[in-house]
Design a protein around this motif. Structure first.
Motif, PDB file in Angstrom:
ATOM      1  N   ILE B 166       0.831  -1.206   0.032  1.00 55.51           N
ATOM      2  CA  ILE B 166       0.083  -0.032   0.023  1.00 55.51           C
ATOM      3  C   ILE B 166       0.843   1.258  -0.228  1.00 55.51           C
ATOM      4  O   ILE B 166       0.463   2.377  -0.566  1.00 55.51           O
ATOM      5  CB  ILE B 166      -0.946   0.006   1.184  1.00 55.51           C
ATOM      6  CG1 ILE B 166      -1.965  -1.274   1.132  1.00 55.51           C
ATOM      7  CG2 ILE B 166      -1.669   1.318   1.351  1.00 55.51           C
ATOM      8  CD1 ILE B 166      -2.764  -1.550   2.234  1.00 55.51           C
ATOM      9  N   GLU B 169       1.755   1.765  -3.593  1.00 46.30           N
ATOM     10  CA  GLU B 169       0.737   2.271  -4.080  1.00 46.30           C
ATOM     11  C   GLU B 169       0.341   3.662  -3.988  1.00 46.30           C
ATOM     12  O   GLU B 169       0.106   4.343  -4.882  1.00 46.30           O
ATOM     13  CB  GLU B 169      -0.517   1.289  -3.841  1.00 46.30           C
ATOM     14  CG  GLU B 169      -1.791   1.715  -4.875  1.00 46.30           C
ATOM     15  CD  GLU B 169      -2.784   0.803  -4.611  1.00 46.30           C
ATOM     16  OE1 GLU B 169      -2.625  -0.618  -4.171  1.00 46.30           O
ATOM     17  OE2 GLU B 169      -3.975   1.061  -4.639  1.00 46.30           O
ATOM     18  N   ARG B 191     -10.227   3.724  -3.389  1.00 44.54           N
ATOM     19  CA  ARG B 191      -9.343   2.870  -3.685  1.00 44.54           C
ATOM     20  C   ARG B 191      -8.487   2.219  -2.630  1.00 44.54           C
ATOM     21  O   ARG B 191      -8.380   0.906  -2.316  1.00 44.54           O
ATOM     22  CB  ARG B 191      -8.594   3.023  -4.804  1.00 44.54           C
ATOM     23  CG  ARG B 191      -8.046   1.742  -5.685  1.00 44.54           C
ATOM     24  CD  ARG B 191      -7.509   2.105  -7.190  1.00 44.54           C
ATOM     25  NE  ARG B 191      -6.217   2.799  -6.843  1.00 44.54           N
ATOM     26  CZ  ARG B 191      -5.817   3.834  -7.573  1.00 44.54           C
ATOM     27  NH1 ARG B 191      -6.737   4.360  -8.627  1.00 44.54           N
ATOM     28  NH2 ARG B 191      -4.509   4.481  -7.378  1.00 44.54           N
ATOM     29  N   ARG B 195      -8.528  -1.145  -0.310  1.00 47.81           N
ATOM     30  CA  ARG B 195      -6.945  -1.952  -0.159  1.00 47.81           C
ATOM     31  C   ARG B 195      -6.939  -2.078   1.252  1.00 47.81           C
ATOM     32  O   ARG B 195      -6.516  -3.319   1.666  1.00 47.81           O
ATOM     33  CB  ARG B 195      -6.000  -0.998  -0.935  1.00 47.81           C
ATOM     34  CG  ARG B 195      -6.051  -1.228  -2.335  1.00 47.81           C
ATOM     35  CD  ARG B 195      -5.402  -2.458  -2.900  1.00 47.81           C
ATOM     36  NE  ARG B 195      -3.931  -2.273  -2.893  1.00 47.81           N
ATOM     37  CZ  ARG B 195      -3.210  -3.085  -2.147  1.00 47.81           C
ATOM     38  NH1 ARG B 195      -3.795  -4.194  -1.503  1.00 47.81           N
ATOM     39  NH2 ARG B 195      -1.716  -3.074  -2.364  1.00 47.81           N
TER      40      ARG B 195
END
Lengths: 133, 862
Positions: B166, B169, B191, B195
């Motif tokens: 993450i 990301e 999003r 996650r």
């Protein structure tokens, strides 16, 4: 005496302005702080300050620009320049421009206060001799 | 320091090459070691509030400490043929963390995944976030009830996010510079939250949380928990108040899910938009999570210890609802409002009761539910005036502890106990601006002390004067103004409870000053006769901003300070410096005999340099050049009547010519003028006390890092000692027991070239006794005209440009001092003993140590 003295503090780091404002106000000075040198220059054009405490390196007009402006426009204003380690050479250059004094970061607030007090006395004496525009 | 050694090494070509190189490196290592120590002391003082510094200073500090520390590790590895490569990794990790801090990024300190609330306080902000650190501090340091619980650390969050990809990301999603529009933020928020909510918690974290829950349930019987955010407040966590998620009434089996939900709230659209508006990366961040037992609240709410809009009026604001206080925090219901006087007995100045037909309550199973309030109770006050009075008193004690006005979430349980659920600095209206100091007001109060001593931590505080005896265990009321003779660390445990500290002697770089700055307790040290002047005085106001102490309580000054306290410690630069120093300054490795004294055990720069210096000296003193195979003709072992185990490296003229080819030499062979003088001092009759001194177990056990090897170990235990000498020079590294001495001296033809540098640190006992010995050393050295600097248990002394005979006298004195003070920390059981031993030394009465007549033995030294 400090009640009649206007002090400007200019530093693009707001922390410096914040740290200096309260002790100066507590000493009885009228204080204005700026983090943007262009706004400070505009304010100087509109109002007389007895003491200007300014950082040397800033975005836009620098402390030296400010000093040169004041030397011609407000000769009784006393300028104290705050410098960092890397700006000592420029500070020496400024010395020739008639700056009142330097403080190097990091510095003790008490030391700056003492310098402002002396600069203020000099400014008030000079102001007494020279009528302001 | 050591200017002569470098010149000497360059000049002497006869020294064996590999040894010369190692000595040069050792010289570098010592210089860099000292430069890191000086940087630590300098940066510590910056935290006291007396200085203005900026981000450039922090960058420079980060660079200078890293460069010196890396140099120390390079030198050590050269000296030891690369034996400690792991130290490079440690310095790299620390420097990467410090760089990240300077760049404004959030970095988790490597820590346990789960920490009990009882172990937390403000020093652990990086590990558990501000909210939990503060709550832990209140629980530990004040007589205030806080629910039991634990924190899941920021490190756990980092591991969780990182292992699930993450963090990467986030970086990818926000790779493009510039502001992101609202729609894009919304989409990324959805999003990222999704996650997090679906991410797998790493097994070690899950296990740690489950273990902590099990323990909590077993020991408290609590059925449900409150799961709360505790973010690292990079922008002053005030700004995020209410934006992160808190879940109440969470059953033990649901805590892991709630944990994910709280972490996910870091990526909520409003939080990201807010961060963006403040010029902060929208999604970079870490969060600790607090899990606390739910309090079955009869009533709850919020208290402000100062009216944020009219702070000058001297009142507290309390908002109350029946049941759980959550609706007050949410602002989702009408609540009773009270204005109370800040002054004792906190009478109700104004009360506005609201009609509350419903309330939020804990069901018997621990879940949160809305229940009806009986009609006859709905319009009556949810708290009694007595409870309000108690609440105000507790709030003000928290305010004194936190040194600022506070916003407190509280609950009164069914059993009428008051529980503090959260406390954070209260944002006060900036307007009107502070005016000139109220000189007229202040003038009404007698000034007791003015401009005496030095300010170690600025601020304004008020409290009853408590004069403490350094030899007594401290049990002082919260909010006291502690007045003591010396700034010994003995006071340290009391500092978090104190409103201010004043000492007769001491320095701004002492351990106590560091603790005071950590807890933001206004502190004046070295005030001369504070104990005498303040004896019999009831209440004082300490204005450490101006270094004045007034008799009585000056509310105007206190209010002014409360109003401005957000401008100092809450600045980014100040918080950054604190974070940096936590990775630089603490010394965890003290005892070279401890099993933890390893490269892997280094967790700060200070640990690294301490370890490196120890190992470098060990290598030089035990190096294999004493073996005949090396044929290093300049290395000798000195035979002395004293168990010094001293290795001499003669760079020329330090020993008589007939020593050539020998491996062992005796005192008569020494030609080095300064070493000869030192040895004369060391071997003065009576200064070398060889009998082991009986140890006070209390003092000994208080030194947590000191280990069993001391027991039954003679004080004369030989260790790695090294002297690099020439005819006019000595560089002596002497490790005696737990003490470390460095003497660097050159006696030149001209007095202008001559100098002595002396450094002493260490000891076996608790820090306060070691600091006492440092004070004693300082006094002795000053009486011999040295310029002395004392920092904690370390003493540095310098003298130069004095005549030849005076140099010798001082070196002999240092020799005697080294012998005399080896075990003195053990017997310095009370402050008064310092002067007793000072007199003994100065009068040449060395002899055996016993309880000194005239000094307070306090019954603890056998």
């Amino acid at each position: 005496m400090s009640n009649d003295v206007d002090v400007m503090v200019l530093d693009d780091e707001s922390m410096v302005c914040e740290r200096l404002r309260d002790p100066l106000v507590e000493k009885g000075y009228r204080v204005e702080t700026f983090t943007d040198s262009q706004s400070a220059l505009e304010r100087l054009a509109a109002k007389h300050f007895d003491v200007v405490v300014t950082d040397l390196k800033m975005k836009g007009p620098t402390g030296l620009d400010l000093l040169h402006h004041l030397r011609t426009e407000a000769p009784t204003t006393q300028v104290i320049i705050i410098t960092g380690y890397a700006t000592i050479e420029s500070a020496r250059e400024a010395e020739y421009g008639g700056v009142y004094g330097f403080v190097t970061k990091p510095f003790k607030i008490k030391e700056l206060m003492a310098m402002v007090a002396k600069a203020a006395r000099k400014a008030v004496r000079a102001r007494g001799r020279e009528p302001q525009p | 320091m050591l200017p002569f050694l470098r010149r000497l090494l360059r000049r002497r070509t006869g020294t064996v090459g590999f040894l010369r190189e190692r000595l040069e490196r050792f010289h570098d290592l010592v210089e860099k070691n000292n430069s890191v120590l000086e940087l630590i002391a300098e940066a510590g003082e910056m935290l006291g509030g007396e200085y203005v510094f900026d981000i450039q200073y922090l960058r420079s500090l980060a660079n200078r400490t890293r460069t010196s520390c890396q140099g120390v590790v390079d030198d050590l590895n050269l000296i030891t043929n690369g034996r400690y490569p792991r130290l490079h990794d440690i310095v790299s990790r620390l420097s990467a963390e410090i760089d990240a801090i300077v760049e404004g990024r959030i970095v988790a300190t490597q820590a346990e995944y789960v920490l009990p609330l009882d172990h937390l306080d403000e020093t652990m902000v990086d590990t558990v976030g501000s909210k939990m650190a503060r709550l832990g501090g209140i629980r530990r340091h004040l007589d205030v009830q806080v629910p039991r619980g634990f924190a899941v650390s920021t490190y756990a969050c980092q591991v969780f996010l990182s292992e699930n990809g993450i963090i990467d990301e986030v970086e990818t999603a926000f790779a493009s510079a510039g502001p992101h529009d609202a729609e894009a933020l919304e989409e990324r928020s959805r999003r990222l939250q999704k996650r997090v909510l679906s991410a797998k918690l790493p097994r070690p974290i899950t296990k740690a949380i489950e273990r902590a829950i099990k323990h909590l349930v077993r020991t408290t019987g609590c059925r449900t928990l409150a799961v709360r955010s505790s973010a690292l407040g990079e922008d002053g966590e005030l700004s995020f108040a209410g934006q992160f998620y808190t879940k109440l009434g969470v059953a033990p089996r649901e805590v892991l899910e709630a944990y994910r939900e709280v972490i996910a709230s870091m990526y909520s659209a409003p939080v990201m938009a807010y961060r963006q508006s403040r010029g902060i990366h929208p999604a970079r961040g870490l969060m600790a999570v607090g899990c606390l037992c739910m309090v079955p609240a009869r009533s709850g709410g919020v208290m402000y210890t100062l009216d944020p809009v009219r702070p000058g009026e001297g009142s507290l604001k309390v908002t109350v609802v029946r049941g759980l206080g959550k609706p007050v925090v949410d602002g989702s219901t009408e609540a009773d409002r009270f204005t109370l006087a800040r002054s004792d007995p906190h009478t109700v100045i104004e009360r506005r009761l609201a009609h509350q037909p419903e309330m939020l309550a804990l069901s018997p199973s621990g879940t949160v539910e809305v229940v009806s309030v009986a009609e006859q109770s709905a319009s009556t006050s949810a708290v009694s005036d007595l409870e309000l009075e108690h609440l105000a008193a507790v709030g003000l004690s928290i305010e004194r502890y936190m040194k600022c006005a506070v916003d407190i979430e509280w609950a009164i349980a069914d059993d009428s106990s008051l529980n503090i659920l959260q406390a954070r600095p209260l944002r006060i209206s900036k307007e009107p601006r502070l005016g000139q100091k109220p000189a007229g007001v202040v003038d009404r109060y007698p000034t007791i002390m003015k401009d005496k001593g030095e300010v170690a931590c600025s601020g304004v505080a008020c409290g009853p004067v408590v004069i403490v005896d350094d030899s007594e265990p401290l049990d002082v009321p919260n909010g006291s103004v502690l007045v003591a003779h010396a700034s010994t660390p003995h006071l340290s445990t009391a500092v978090p409870h104190a409103s201010a500290v004043i000492t007769d002697v001491g320095t701004t770089t002492s351990h106590l000053a560091t603790i005071a700055r950590e807890y933001r307790v206004p502190t004046i040290v070295d005030a001369g006769n504070a104990r005498e002047v303040l004896a019999g005085v009831d209440v004082v106001t300490v204005d450490a901003d101006s270094n004045v102490v007034y008799r009585g309580q000056i509310d105007e000054l206190l209010h002014r300070h409360l109003m401005r306290s957000s401008t100092f410690e809450d600045t980014n630069e100040f918080r950054m410096l604190r974070r940096i120093l936590r990775r630089v300054a603490p010394l965890n490795l003290r005892d070279p005999h401890s099993r933890d004294f390893t490269a892997e055990g280094c967790s700060t720069y200070h640990d690294v340099i301490r370890f490196a210096h120890e190992k470098a000296v060990q290598e030089l003193a035990e190096g294999d050049w004493l073996e005949p195979s090396h044929n290093a003709r300049c290395v000798y072992r000195l035979d002395l009547a004293l168990p010094l185990d001293l290795v001499l490296v003669d760079l020329g003229g330090g020993l008589s010519a007939d020593c050539t080819g020998r491996k062992r030499v005796d005192e008569a062979s020494i030609c080095s003028i300064p070493l000869k003088a030192l040895i004369e001092g060391l071997t003065t009759e009576g200064v070398w006390e060889t009998d082991p001194i009986s140890m006070d177990p209390n003092a000994f056990m208080a030194s947590a890092t000191r280990a069993a090897p001391w027991i039954n170990t003679p004080a004369s235990r030989p260790q790695n000692n090294l002297a690099i000498i020439s005819d006019q020079y000595v560089n002596l590294n002497l490790h005696l027991g737990f003490h470390f001495n460095i003497v660097d001296c050159f006696i030149g033809e001209s007095r202008n070239d001559s100098y002595i540098y002396f450094r002493f640190a260490g000891g076996v006992t608790e820090l306060r006794r070691r600091e006492r010995r440092a004070v004693l050393l300082g006094k002795i050295l000053e009486s011999y005209d040295f310029v002395v600097e004392t920092r904690g248990d370390m003493v540095t002394a310098r003298i130069k440009k004095i005549p030849h005979e005076a140099m010798l006298t001082r070196l002999q004195m240092i020799g005697r001092l080294i012998g005399f003070t080896r075990q003195l920390d053990i017997v310095l059981s009370a402050e008064e003993t310092v002067n007793v031993y000072l007199e003994r030394f100065l009068k040449g009465r060395f002899g055996s140590f016993g309880p000194p007549s005239g000094g307070q033995d306090n019954g603890r030294t056998a």
